[in-house]
Design an enzyme around this catalytic site. Structure first.
Site, PDB file in Angstrom:
ATOM      1  N   GLU A  75     -28.408   4.168  25.368  1.00  0.00           N
ATOM      2  CA  GLU A  75     -27.630   4.068  26.543  1.00  0.00           C
ATOM      3  C   GLU A  75     -26.714   5.108  26.148  1.00  0.00           C
ATOM      4  O   GLU A  75     -25.871   5.461  25.315  1.00  0.00           O
ATOM      5  CB  GLU A  75     -26.751   2.741  26.390  1.00  0.00           C
ATOM      6  CG  GLU A  75     -27.750   1.520  26.301  1.00  0.00           C
ATOM      7  CD  GLU A  75     -26.758   0.254  26.212  1.00  0.00           C
ATOM      8  OE1 GLU A  75     -25.976  -0.325  26.872  1.00  0.00           O
ATOM      9  OE2 GLU A  75     -27.073  -0.238  25.034  1.00  0.00           O
ATOM     10  N   ARG A  98     -31.522  -3.192  11.078  1.00  0.00           N
ATOM     11  CA  ARG A  98     -30.683  -2.130  11.337  1.00  0.00           C
ATOM     12  C   ARG A  98     -30.059  -1.517   9.961  1.00  0.00           C
ATOM     13  O   ARG A  98     -30.057  -2.491   9.097  1.00  0.00           O
ATOM     14  CB  ARG A  98     -29.663  -2.664  12.478  1.00  0.00           C
ATOM     15  CG  ARG A  98     -28.723  -3.788  11.834  1.00  0.00           C
ATOM     16  CD  ARG A  98     -27.704  -4.031  12.612  1.00  0.00           C
ATOM     17  NE  ARG A  98     -26.881  -2.869  13.167  1.00  0.00           N
ATOM     18  CZ  ARG A  98     -25.960  -2.964  14.149  1.00  0.00           C
ATOM     19  NH1 ARG A  98     -25.816  -3.855  14.870  1.00  0.00           N
ATOM     20  NH2 ARG A  98     -25.178  -1.898  14.339  1.00  0.00           N
ATOM     21  N   LYS A 105     -20.448   0.921  18.905  1.00  0.00           N
ATOM     22  CA  LYS A 105     -20.150   2.107  19.785  1.00  0.00           C
ATOM     23  C   LYS A 105     -18.752   1.652  20.482  1.00  0.00           C
ATOM     24  O   LYS A 105     -17.898   2.738  20.731  1.00  0.00           O
ATOM     25  CB  LYS A 105     -21.137   2.179  20.805  1.00  0.00           C
ATOM     26  CG  LYS A 105     -22.067   3.245  20.462  1.00  0.00           C
ATOM     27  CD  LYS A 105     -22.778   3.919  21.624  1.00  0.00           C
ATOM     28  CE  LYS A 105     -23.891   3.350  22.224  1.00  0.00           C
ATOM     29  NZ  LYS A 105     -24.611   3.890  22.809  1.00  0.00           N
TER      30      LYS A 105
END
Length: 577
Positions: free
Chosen positions: A53, A279, A289
């Site tokens: 993104e 992850r 983020k």
């Protein structure tokens, strides 16, 4: 002026003393599964994608995903696409797009074909939304966001159908088109899939497909007043691109049934397979983020590429190499189960191993103390020619001038030294690195009693050898006071004091900030540093690894960032274990 060559006659090859974790890759279950599919004929070609993104800079967790997706394509002879998931124009910027492309290329990867955007498929996605409406599998809902959350139910209780769920396909198509034209305000209406409000998986309880957003888009301008959700976008984008394997982290496991529902209920050209992996969780690090953006916006750090940030651009600016980051990702492997926290020392080990082999050597004094060699005449100067790297002929040589006045590190002198202090002390000797043995004869102090100068004598018969019967254990680094170049050195520690700074949801993660994460010192370097180019990496002998700052080491300013220390505590602990 005399020039002396102190380069060893016989260079040895670079010795890579990698740990067992480095001599072979850690397990990668995704690679094994896809390789089995290829061998069994269930897949003919590997096509993966990396879909960031564009709402922030990439971080070390993204680096793992980049290495996995692009690495699979490289190892198995396939393609990897770079596709921006640009479905939320309110948070997206061109600067993020540019930074992400630069990061992927810097890590050493190339994407197949052109850079792709989810927005490239907005027309097709809208047509497929209309298809679902015609099939009675989507409807326009007038519930507010809060009401939608309330109607959705909980993990223990089923949801309730919206009162607008039974609208006819004709009415829904009309409302959807009016949404597209901008006739309604934001949050006034949404398009939802019509699946199952009692589904155990809450993601199947009529998820939102389109929201109204009166925002200009960086790719499509003002064409659209509605934007698709991530869940409705990424699977169909994969299908349109011919992606065979959608590799994502474990938090998307619960979304997989929805991913597959869309593919099954739309006339897509291919049906990709979603595979989830664990992850990366790195201690003393935050990778949200939203939280990283907060650090930037609040001025806690100096931008997304601050060397204390876990962003790829921040790590690059700190002096980490692309090869070391790829090696680290290879070392940690790819597993299906969450393996907990990875020690940041493991990352430092990968970096240190690379820099040990590839960083130039130089001497730099960060806490200067003057030394006068009293038995050398005024104007004395001789030059030692030493290797740019002790085991790399290809890194050339550098010249180290010796003059009557030197700078040494104040930490290398102690007036009342204990027995096992092997550096300089009154009436004791040390060797100047690459040079002679010197002896401290006199200590000069100012009116406040602070040591300001050492007066020493140099033994000119001790270059490259120790006379019989004489033992000199200490070696210190130094620079000529006359030829030294002023340097600014930025020293970094972990940004957070807690290993898991955002674990406690009741405590603001900013409370765990390390007030000493950055310190700046002024020192002196040897003349070879005078023309240091941005991003040139050095081992400052006996101190650590440093890099010439990629932005600030320009126009004669010598600014260096500390990358990592010389000592490898992680490797030592692994050997003991």
């Amino acid at each position: 002026m005399t020039t002396r060559n102190t380069t060893p006659r016989n260079h040895t090859e670079v010795q890579r003393n990698f740990m067992s974790t480095e001599t072979q890759s850690a397990p990668n279950f995704v690679l094994n599964q896809i390789r089995e599919e290829l061998e069994a004929g269930r897949a003919d070609k590997v096509v993966t994608r990396f879909p960031p993104e564009p709402n922030g800079f990439l971080h070390i967790g993204h680096a793992k995903s980049i290495c996995l997706n692009f690495g699979l394509a490289q190892q198995l002879g396939g393609d990897c696409h770079l596709r921006f998931d640009d479905t939320n124009p309110a948070k997206e910027e061109q600067a993020y797009i540019d930074a992400i492309k630069e990061d992927v290329e810097w890590l050493g990867f190339e994407w197949a074909g052109k850079v792709r955007f989810a927005s490239d498929y907005f027309d097709q996605l809208y047509a497929w939304a209309q298809h679902l409406v015609r099939e009675g599998k989507a409807y326009v809902d007038d519930l507010s966001p809060d009401e939608i959350r309330e109607y959705r139910g909980t993990l223990k209780e089923p949801g309730r159908p919206s009162p607008y769920r039974e609208r006819s396909p004709e009415e829904n198509l009309d409302l959807l088109e009016r949404m597209k034209k901008g006739e309604f305000g934001e949050s006034e209406k949404v398009l939802r899939a019509r699946i199952d409000m009692a589904a155990p998986n809450i993601n199947l309880r009529d998820p939102i497909l389109y929201r109204i957003r009166h925002a200009s888009h960086h790719q499509t301008g003002d064409k659209w007043k509605i934007y698709p959700s991530y869940d409705f976008t990424h699977g169909q984008s994969d299908a349109l691109e011919g992606v065979k394997h959608s590799i994502c982290t474990l938090e998307f496991e619960d979304h997989r049934p929805l991913y597959e529902w869309f593919l099954a209920n739309l006339p897509v050209p291919v049906t990709p397979r979603q595979i989830e992996f664990a992850r990366l969780n790195l201690d003393y690090t935050v990778t949200s983020k939203r939280k990283l953006k907060l650090l930037v916006d609040e001025g806690v750090v100096d931008g997304w590429d601050d060397p204390r940030m876990p962003t790829i651009s921040g790590m690059r600016r700190r002096g980490y190499t692309a090869a070391s980051i790829r090696k680290f990702c290879d070392m940690i492997g790819v597993s299906r189960a969450d393996g907990g926290m990875v020690e940041i020392g493991m990352l430092h080990h990968a970096i240190r191993s690379d820099l040990e082999d590839n960083a130039l050597r130089a001497m730099c004094v960060l806490n200067p103390l003057k030394v006068v060699l009293t038995n050398l005449p005024e104007g004395h100067e001789e030059v030692f020619e030493v290797p740019g790297h002790p085991a790399r002929d290809d890194m050339g040589t550098r010249q180290i001038p010796l003059t009557r006045e030197l700078w040494i590190d104040a930490d290398d002198f102690m007036e009342d030294a204990p027995k096992k202090f092997f550096r300089l002390a009154p009436e004791k000797e040390v060797r100047l690195r690459n040079g002679y043995v010197i002896r401290c004869d006199e200590v000069i102090k100012d009116e406040a009693g602070e040591i300001v100068e050492l007066r020493c004598s140099v033994d000119l018969d001790t270059l490259g050898k120790n006379p019989e019967g004489r033992k000199v254990k200490g070696v210190i680094h130094w620079v000529s006071a006359e030829h030294a170049v002023p340097v600014e050195v930025r020293q970094y520690e972990n940004l957070f004091l807690e290993a898991e700074p955002d674990r406690d949801k009741d405590v603001d993660f900013l409370e765990h900030l390390n007030p000493n994460s950055l310190s700046i010192v002024k020192g002196f370097g040897e003349p070879s540093l005078r023309n240091a180019a941005p991003e040139t990496r050095y081992q400052f002998e006996r101190i650590g690894y440093f890099v010439a700052d990629r932005h600030d080491c320009v126009d004669g300013a010598l600014v260096f960032n500390r990358t990592v220390s010389l000592k490898d505590g992680w490797a030592k602990a692994q050997k003991k274990g």
